[in-house]
Design a protein around this motif. Sequence first.
Motif, PDB file in Angstrom:
ATOM      1  N   ARG A   1      -6.576  -2.213  -6.608  1.00 40.56           N
ATOM      2  CA  ARG A   1      -6.879  -1.381  -5.438  1.00 40.56           C
ATOM      3  C   ARG A   1      -7.967  -0.364  -5.729  1.00 40.56           C
ATOM      4  O   ARG A   1      -8.876  -0.144  -4.918  1.00 40.56           O
ATOM      5  CB  ARG A   1      -5.612  -0.658  -4.966  1.00 40.56           C
ATOM      6  N   GLU A   2      -7.877   0.278  -6.904  1.00 40.91           N
ATOM      7  CA  GLU A   2      -8.818   1.338  -7.257  1.00 40.91           C
ATOM      8  C   GLU A   2     -10.096   0.811  -7.910  1.00 40.91           C
ATOM      9  O   GLU A   2     -11.008   1.588  -8.198  1.00 40.91           O
ATOM     10  CB  GLU A   2      -8.140   2.331  -8.206  1.00 40.91           C
TER      11      GLU A   2
ATOM     12  N   GLN B   1      -1.636  -3.891  -9.625  1.00 41.64           N
ATOM     13  CA  GLN B   1      -1.965  -3.735  -8.211  1.00 41.64           C
ATOM     14  C   GLN B   1      -2.814  -2.483  -7.994  1.00 41.64           C
ATOM     15  O   GLN B   1      -3.751  -2.490  -7.189  1.00 41.64           O
ATOM     16  CB  GLN B   1      -0.674  -3.663  -7.382  1.00 41.64           C
ATOM     17  N   TYR B   2      -2.502  -1.432  -8.721  1.00 43.93           N
ATOM     18  CA  TYR B   2      -3.267  -0.179  -8.603  1.00 43.93           C
ATOM     19  C   TYR B   2      -4.674  -0.353  -9.175  1.00 43.93           C
ATOM     20  O   TYR B   2      -5.657   0.122  -8.593  1.00 43.93           O
ATOM     21  CB  TYR B   2      -2.531   0.943  -9.332  1.00 43.93           C
TER      22      TYR B   2
ATOM     23  N   GLN C   1       0.831  -1.196   0.000  1.00 42.50           N
ATOM     24  CA  GLN C   1       0.000   0.000   0.000  1.00 42.50           C
ATOM     25  C   GLN C   1       0.869   1.251   0.000  1.00 42.50           C
ATOM     26  O   GLN C   1       0.620   2.213  -0.724  1.00 42.50           O
ATOM     27  CB  GLN C   1      -0.911   0.000   1.236  1.00 42.50           C
TER      28      GLN C   1
END
Length: 301
Positions: free
Chosen positions: A199-200, A195-196, A5
């Motif tokens: 996450r988003e 990963q982004y 994170q």
Amino acid sequence: MNTEQGHLDWLESEAIHIMREVAAECSNSVLLFSGGKDSAVLLRIAEKAFRPGPFPFPIMHIDTGHNFPEVLNFRDQRVAELGERLIVRFVEDSIKHGTVRLRNPLSDSRNAAQSITLLEAISEFQFGACIGGARRDEEKARAKERIFSFRDEFGHWNPKKQRPELWHLYNTRVHPGENMRVFPISNWTELDVWQYIAREKLSLPKIYFAHERQVIRRQGLLVPLTELTPLKAGESAEMCMVRFRTVGDISCTCPVASTAATPEAIVAETAVTQITERGATRMDDQTSESSMEIRKKAGYF
């Protein structure tokens, strides 16, 4: 805060800073959006940089005419959701004007020809900076790229004449006719991007996720069977479970074998892959060791 994170937060913060630097320092900028995963991340960065206000620049796509329809549909849907202005310029128009010449305009790859249409659009709108989603980990020529990449009055890139970027200070000065290409996610990797996205919870064209498609095994690649990429003598097509790691012109973009149907599954798959996304999927990068650098020097993004 966990390590992953914190890493994504740092990359996001840097990208937001770069995006705001473009708005503050460059005149008449534009954000390039192809509908692909990297430019989808850029749109989210722009939202975080400028919302609740509108973007301080329009969005532009250079359409080769050989794009995957799922990607074009996503492009239009995403821009409509944002309520921003979309400019589209077509390689087909450059062909009609005679500025792009192909041996066979119906079937030849138009990927490199985008450079000419992009330069024509820059001249038309007098853009001082174009923001794009290129990353240094994609290809060795892009690894030479600065975040603020200077282009001369002909749109040409010279890797030996780029400006230093010490302490995140950027020299954005250009003379009339010159421009900057700016890459806010230069320091991201393919794994960071996924990963982004996870996450988003970003939406993407469905061809990024595992699906069945007819492909042709050709020179170590899985070439999609389409009107632009038909069977050659002695070849046969087969149905495979595949996904696209990168999306470009149909004539030069290949999928990879995969069963990853979610961002989380793609993160796990990407973490262990040993082949770069362009090395695994882009036919135009395999014509020579310097294919990308030659295109970039001529104005390619």
